[in-house]
Design an enzyme around this catalytic site. Sequence first.
Site, mmCIF file in Angstrom:
data_model
loop_
_atom_site.group_PDB
_atom_site.id
_atom_site.type_symbol
_atom_site.label_atom_id
_atom_site.label_comp_id
_atom_site.label_asym_id
_atom_site.label_seq_id
_atom_site.Cartn_x
_atom_site.Cartn_y
_atom_site.Cartn_z
ATOM 1 N N THR A 90 -15.447 -4.647 -12.033
ATOM 2 C CA THR A 90 -16.703 -4.149 -11.475
ATOM 3 C C THR A 90 -17.048 -2.746 -11.945
ATOM 4 O O THR A 90 -18.156 -2.274 -11.714
ATOM 5 C CB THR A 90 -16.648 -4.159 -9.942
ATOM 6 O OG1 THR A 90 -15.454 -3.487 -9.507
ATOM 7 C CG2 THR A 90 -16.620 -5.582 -9.414
ATOM 8 N N LYS A 118 -14.625 -6.435 2.278
ATOM 9 C CA LYS A 118 -15.974 -5.945 1.981
ATOM 10 C C LYS A 118 -16.936 -6.326 3.097
ATOM 11 O O LYS A 118 -16.843 -7.405 3.684
ATOM 12 C CB LYS A 118 -16.487 -6.529 0.660
ATOM 13 C CG LYS A 118 -15.559 -6.304 -0.525
ATOM 14 C CD LYS A 118 -15.443 -4.841 -0.885
ATOM 15 C CE LYS A 118 -14.615 -4.627 -2.136
ATOM 16 N NZ LYS A 118 -13.252 -5.121 -2.043
ATOM 17 N N ASP A 147 -3.970 -8.166 1.558
ATOM 18 C CA ASP A 147 -5.228 -8.848 1.848
ATOM 19 C C ASP A 147 -5.427 -10.076 0.969
ATOM 20 O O ASP A 147 -6.348 -10.863 1.210
ATOM 21 C CB ASP A 147 -6.406 -7.886 1.699
ATOM 22 C CG ASP A 147 -6.557 -7.342 0.284
ATOM 23 O OD1 ASP A 147 -5.535 -7.295 -0.439
ATOM 24 O OD2 ASP A 147 -7.670 -6.962 -0.085
ATOM 25 N N LYS A 168 -6.340 5.429 3.914
ATOM 26 C CA LYS A 168 -6.093 4.474 2.837
ATOM 27 C C LYS A 168 -5.727 5.228 1.573
ATOM 28 O O LYS A 168 -6.358 6.209 1.207
ATOM 29 C CB LYS A 168 -7.338 3.615 2.614
ATOM 30 C CG LYS A 168 -7.095 2.410 1.719
ATOM 31 C CD LYS A 168 -8.321 1.521 1.685
ATOM 32 C CE LYS A 168 -8.076 0.293 0.814
ATOM 33 N NZ LYS A 168 -9.259 -0.593 0.778
#
Length: 407
Positions: free
Chosen positions: A44, A86, A200, A235
């Site tokens: 991305t 997201k 995740d 994070k």
Amino acid sequence: MTYSSDLLRTLDERGYIHQLTDAEGLDSLASKDVVPGYIGFDATGPSLHVGHLVSIMMLRQLQKAGHKPIVIMGGGTTKVGDPSGKDESRQMLSDDQINANIASIRSIFEQFLTFGDGPTDAVMINNDEWLSQLGYIELLRDVGPHFTVNRMLTFDSVKLRLEREQPLTFLEFNYMILQAYDFLELSRRHGCRLQMGGSDQWGNIVNGMELTRRIDGTQLFGLTTPLITTADGRKMGKTADGAVWLRADMLSPYDYWQFWRNTQDADVGRFLRLFTDMPLAQIETLEALEGADLNDAKKQLADAATAMAHGAEAAQAAAQTAQQTFEGGGAGDDLPSIAISEPINILDAYVELGLVASKKEARRLIDGGGARLDGEPVEDPQLLVSAGQEPVRLSAGKKKHGLIIAA
């Protein structure tokens, strides 16, 4: 459990393992055979950041233990967008943008892995090779029956979006099917037996294992890392200034070095294990240091991490710049600089050095007491700065610095 393979023993001792399917089976396989293992990365943007670094380091540890790293670039899945973690759909990129990003990201991996044609050499593969060739009806017929919507709705990547009442497009809903199909194709094309990733990705990894077992009868394995957070719960890789990029043209080696130098005391030992190749015995000695002595461990962490990402010369230059700037009172060559022939307004200087994004932000910095000129607080936003024989050092907070030199 006690592992017999170098791979799992190393990953376990250094803190990489969170979840693992069939630990005994993978340990046995890794003890006797070369295990091709992969991690997928989106395309991305033109760079990865420190948040990706634990995954990159796992591939590095895989190779060091005598196995084959497979870097999967999501040229195909980037066209869909991973909904994991997201709240919003990603902007769609063109094929040219995606290919340019993949080429840019490859240079990062070349710092950490050895690429080539040998049995344990790393390879980078674009999953668009097979995903763009898939027929929709074919995919529905061959792969669709192995997924139930009921189960797909239970995965966190889907469930959290729905709970927050954030839109989840049908396009994104298909992402987990495509990632599972990646594992099937990699098993067939490259004998890949292991997929690794962040915690995740557990559901996506298990999907791929089950799909391959049902269609081909091949046993695959999955391994995830814990979510890497700092001691204060933030994070990993997220700072007030934005992402800590791994490309030098997006974040200077000096700023990268400073990021690691500013590691919290409680994180030093853990980060040395995860983000360097330093022997465990040496790490244990460093993390036992206290008070001001612990700063030496932080510098060694910064040196090792920066050398790995940007090379030994860049790490040495960054360390020397930091020493001259903070300890010797001088100014290092590695800081951003501007050359002037006449006095410049302090606000303009901050913007031109890239220390702030705008004059408005520079004014806020001054009002908040975070602007310094050669170590002294700046109070007047109309101040004119001149350059003499010695460079003038501007600071934005404790981490960002730049030089004004005479043209």
